[in-house]
Design a protein around this motif. Structure first.
Motif, PDB file in Angstrom:
ATOM      1  N   UNK A 308      29.171  18.952  21.077  1.00  0.00           N
ATOM      2  CA  UNK A 308      30.451  19.060  20.351  1.00  0.00           C
ATOM      3  C   UNK A 308      30.606  17.866  19.409  1.00  0.00           C
ATOM      4  N   UNK A 309      30.329  16.657  19.933  1.00  0.00           N
ATOM      5  CA  UNK A 309      30.464  15.444  19.105  1.00  0.00           C
ATOM      6  C   UNK A 309      29.561  15.545  17.866  1.00  0.00           C
ATOM      7  N   UNK A 310      28.322  15.995  18.055  1.00  0.00           N
ATOM      8  CA  UNK A 310      27.377  16.089  16.934  1.00  0.00           C
ATOM      9  C   UNK A 310      27.836  17.134  15.916  1.00  0.00           C
ATOM     10  N   UNK A 311      28.382  18.254  16.397  1.00  0.00           N
ATOM     11  CA  UNK A 311      28.830  19.318  15.481  1.00  0.00           C
ATOM     12  C   UNK A 311      30.012  18.827  14.649  1.00  0.00           C
ATOM     13  N   UNK A 312      30.966  18.151  15.316  1.00  0.00           N
ATOM     14  CA  UNK A 312      32.126  17.610  14.585  1.00  0.00           C
ATOM     15  C   UNK A 312      31.670  16.578  13.549  1.00  0.00           C
ATOM     16  N   UNK A 313      30.719  15.722  13.946  1.00  0.00           N
ATOM     17  CA  UNK A 313      30.236  14.682  13.020  1.00  0.00           C
ATOM     18  C   UNK A 313      29.494  15.314  11.848  1.00  0.00           C
ATOM     19  N   UNK A 314      28.780  16.411  12.113  1.00  0.00           N
ATOM     20  CA  UNK A 314      28.016  17.064  11.045  1.00  0.00           C
ATOM     21  C   UNK A 314      28.956  17.643   9.986  1.00  0.00           C
ATOM     22  N   UNK A 315      30.068  18.234  10.412  1.00  0.00           N
ATOM     23  CA  UNK A 315      31.043  18.703   9.410  1.00  0.00           C
ATOM     24  C   UNK A 315      31.677  17.497   8.724  1.00  0.00           C
ATOM     25  N   UNK A 316      32.034  16.493   9.512  1.00  0.00           N
ATOM     26  CA  UNK A 316      32.595  15.257   8.940  1.00  0.00           C
ATOM     27  C   UNK A 316      34.094  15.326   8.772  1.00  0.00           C
ATOM     28  N   UNK A 317      34.598  14.452   7.928  1.00  0.00           N
ATOM     29  CA  UNK A 317      36.047  14.319   7.775  1.00  0.00           C
ATOM     30  C   UNK A 317      36.646  15.423   6.932  1.00  0.00           C
ATOM     31  N   UNK A 318      37.938  15.641   7.155  1.00  0.00           N
ATOM     32  CA  UNK A 318      38.690  16.522   6.276  1.00  0.00           C
ATOM     33  C   UNK A 318      38.946  17.875   6.880  1.00  0.00           C
ATOM     34  N   UNK A 319      39.835  18.644   6.250  1.00  0.00           N
ATOM     35  CA  UNK A 319      40.198  19.959   6.770  1.00  0.00           C
ATOM     36  C   UNK A 319      39.103  20.998   6.483  1.00  0.00           C
ATOM     37  N   UNK A 320      39.289  22.191   7.051  1.00  0.00           N
ATOM     38  CA  UNK A 320      38.384  23.288   6.705  1.00  0.00           C
ATOM     39  C   UNK A 320      37.274  23.542   7.694  1.00  0.00           C
ATOM     40  N   UNK A 321      37.388  23.010   8.927  1.00  0.00           N
ATOM     41  CA  UNK A 321      36.401  23.334   9.959  1.00  0.00           C
ATOM     42  C   UNK A 321      37.072  24.048  11.123  1.00  0.00           C
ATOM     43  N   UNK A 322      36.529  25.186  11.506  1.00  0.00           N
ATOM     44  CA  UNK A 322      36.934  25.901  12.722  1.00  0.00           C
ATOM     45  C   UNK A 322      35.765  25.795  13.688  1.00  0.00           C
ATOM     46  N   UNK A 323      35.993  25.199  14.847  1.00  0.00           N
ATOM     47  CA  UNK A 323      34.892  25.053  15.807  1.00  0.00           C
ATOM     48  C   UNK A 323      34.595  26.393  16.475  1.00  0.00           C
ATOM     49  N   UNK A 324      33.296  26.702  16.604  1.00  0.00           N
ATOM     50  CA  UNK A 324      32.850  27.917  17.277  1.00  0.00           C
ATOM     51  C   UNK A 324      31.404  27.693  17.667  1.00  0.00           C
ATOM     52  N   UNK A 325      30.826  28.638  18.376  1.00  0.00           N
ATOM     53  CA  UNK A 325      29.384  28.644  18.563  1.00  0.00           C
ATOM     54  C   UNK A 325      28.744  29.223  17.305  1.00  0.00           C
ATOM     55  N   UNK A 326      27.426  29.100  17.191  1.00  0.00           N
ATOM     56  CA  UNK A 326      26.715  29.696  16.060  1.00  0.00           C
ATOM     57  C   UNK A 326      26.497  31.195  16.223  1.00  0.00           C
ATOM     58  N   UNK A 327      26.705  31.721  17.435  1.00  0.00           N
ATOM     59  CA  UNK A 327      26.671  33.168  17.711  1.00  0.00           C
ATOM     60  C   UNK A 327      27.402  33.355  19.037  1.00  0.00           C
ATOM     61  N   UNK A 328      27.464  34.581  19.526  1.00  0.00           N
ATOM     62  CA  UNK A 328      28.302  34.854  20.693  1.00  0.00           C
ATOM     63  C   UNK A 328      27.844  34.155  21.973  1.00  0.00           C
ATOM     64  N   UNK A 329      28.815  33.880  22.852  1.00  0.00           N
ATOM     65  CA  UNK A 329      28.503  33.337  24.180  1.00  0.00           C
ATOM     66  C   UNK A 329      27.762  34.415  24.973  1.00  0.00           C
ATOM     67  N   UNK A 330      26.769  34.001  25.755  1.00  0.00           N
ATOM     68  CA  UNK A 330      25.935  34.969  26.476  1.00  0.00           C
ATOM     69  C   UNK A 330      26.454  35.166  27.906  1.00  0.00           C
ATOM     70  N   UNK A 331      26.124  36.326  28.523  1.00  0.00           N
ATOM     71  CA  UNK A 331      26.696  36.666  29.830  1.00  0.00           C
ATOM     72  C   UNK A 331      26.319  35.704  30.957  1.00  0.00           C
ATOM     73  N   UNK A 332      25.264  34.917  30.791  1.00  0.00           N
ATOM     74  CA  UNK A 332      24.793  34.060  31.888  1.00  0.00           C
ATOM     75  C   UNK A 332      25.547  32.723  31.982  1.00  0.00           C
ATOM     76  N   UNK A 333      26.500  32.463  31.080  1.00  0.00           N
ATOM     77  CA  UNK A 333      27.138  31.134  31.021  1.00  0.00           C
ATOM     78  C   UNK A 333      28.199  30.958  32.110  1.00  0.00           C
ATOM     79  N   UNK A 334      28.217  29.782  32.726  1.00  0.00           N
ATOM     80  CA  UNK A 334      29.258  29.402  33.681  1.00  0.00           C
ATOM     81  C   UNK A 334      30.545  29.138  32.895  1.00  0.00           C
ATOM     82  N   UNK A 335      31.641  29.877  33.201  1.00  0.00           N
ATOM     83  CA  UNK A 335      32.882  29.687  32.431  1.00  0.00           C
ATOM     84  C   UNK A 335      33.346  28.226  32.381  1.00  0.00           C
TER      85      UNK A 335
END
Ligand code: 1CP
Length: 354
Positions: A308-335
């Protein structure tokens, strides 16, 4: 209807200032949640769940009870549109979607016509208005459809495909037939999404999962052109500000630059392009949504927080970022792991908005 009490998602899509980065997750309602599996069992099968407004509403709300998410997404599927076109959608247990009557010849394509969306897809609009009422303004509701190209891959192949041999053969041998198939899907999709907006959808997302299977010129002709038609024909003036539209071509890479010129508000980005690079491609014309690799959710809480920290830093400062995964969450993930991600976005994003 009233504006949402939490409008940080809509503000980010419009690149307006926010105090933190909003977060929602593709496929946030789904099989990784035990309470989803219970409701699906009650419904009997996946399409019966989609056709039951009360149950579709219930599974839409389930992830919002667990996690501090900033948007809800209509529980439905991109394949409701070809089902309404008469192809006979069904799900083979454990095997994904299938069509009883795939459309493979120019003659079969000529027989298709735009259905009356209100009679064929009324159950979707009923789900939208039911969910909107149940949300009571807590967070905005996203309506969606598949891109005409992505939907057409299922219509022509008759099922999930990884090489798209049949539809690519059609594109080479009879491109006009493929274009007329795409026209019917596009016109149906425009009416379908406008009816979702009328029923209460507050943002629209178009999922183009398979656009990057095409080479760039074919992508523009068979995928992007139809998404452009959709953006041009949505009736977005419903409230004080137009309904935002998000386009997501998985694997778009440098084609994000072309997508940013459609007049959409935001682009989904998968994990194969850094947000920093994506931001350069789109020259701050649109907001960006993404893009943590869904596989990161299999790792430890520490690794997820770092992601999460790396993704936020990659977008950087300023508005216009919506955090999400790069594709859908998979069924095997622990909630619980998704909880770690969502909390980390709340905790780590404010400094990027100071
Ligand atoms: O319970 C089950 O077994 C069904 C699994 C499932 C779910 C939870 C399917 C069948 N569809 C959905 C819901 C869904 N699908 C949503 C709403 C829920 C949410 O996001 O919280 C959305 C937005 C979709 C969109 C969708 N369906 C896409 C585009 C996005 C993507 O993930 O790439 C695609 C390609 C589909 C087709 C589809 N429907 C279902 C499956 C298993 C698939 C994928 C098949 C394949 O890989 O080809």
């Amino acid at each position: 209807m009233a504006d949402p009490k939490n409008d940080v998602f809509l503000r980010a899509l419009r690149r307006q200032p926010t105090v933190r980065t909003p977060v929602w997750i593709m496929r946030q309602a789904g099989r990784y949640l035990p309470e989803y599996r219970e409701v699906r069992a009650e419904a009997g099968d996946f399409m019966s769940l989609c056709r039951n407004a009360r149950l579709a509403c219930e599974v839409t709300l389930q992830p919002l009870r667990r996690f501090k998410l900033d948007a809800a997404i209509l529980f439905s599927d991109i394949l409701t549109v070809p089902d309404a076109l008469g192809l006979g959608l069904y799900f083979e247990t454990g095997e994904g979607p299938r069509f009883r009557r795939p459309v493979r010849s120019a003659a079969a394509i000529r027989r298709l016509s735009v259905p009356d969306v209100h009679s064929e897809l009324g159950y979707v609009f009923e789900a939208v208005s039911t969910i909107r009422k149940a949300l009571d303004g807590r967070v905005p509701l996203i309506g969606f459809a598949g891109s005409p190209w992505t939907v057409a891959t299922y219509m022509v192949e008759g099922r999930s495909s990884r090489d798209f041999a049949i539809i690519k053969g059609l594109a080479k041998e009879d491109p006009q037939a493929l274009l007329s198939l795409l026209d019917v899907v596009t016109e149906t999709t425009v009416q379908y999404l406008n009816a979702q907006i009328d029923a209460g959808a507050q943002a629209i997302m178009v999922f183009d999962t398979w656009g990057s299977a095409l080479e760039p010129d074919d992508y523009r002709r068979f995928s992007l052109a139809n998404m452009q038609t959709i953006v041009d024909n949505l009736v977005r003036d419903k409230g004080a500000e137009p309904i935002p539209v998000i386009l997501f071509t998985k694997g778009a890479g440098a084609l994000l630059a072309d997508m940013a010129d459609t007049g959409c508000d935001a682009l989904g980005v998968d994990w194969t392009t850094d947000l920093q690079t994506a931001r350069r491609y789109v020259e701050d014309k649109v907001a960006l949504q993404g893009n943590l690799n869904p596989a990161t959710l299999r790792e430890s809480p520490e690794v997820i927080r770092q992601g999460v920290a790396d993704t936020l830093a990659s977008y950087g400062h300023g508005p216009g970022h919506v955090f999400n995964l790069g594709h859908g969450i998979t069924p095997d993930i622990d909630p619980e792991h998704l909880g770690v991600l969502v909390d980390a976005v709340h905790e780590l994003s404010p400094p990027y908005h100071e």
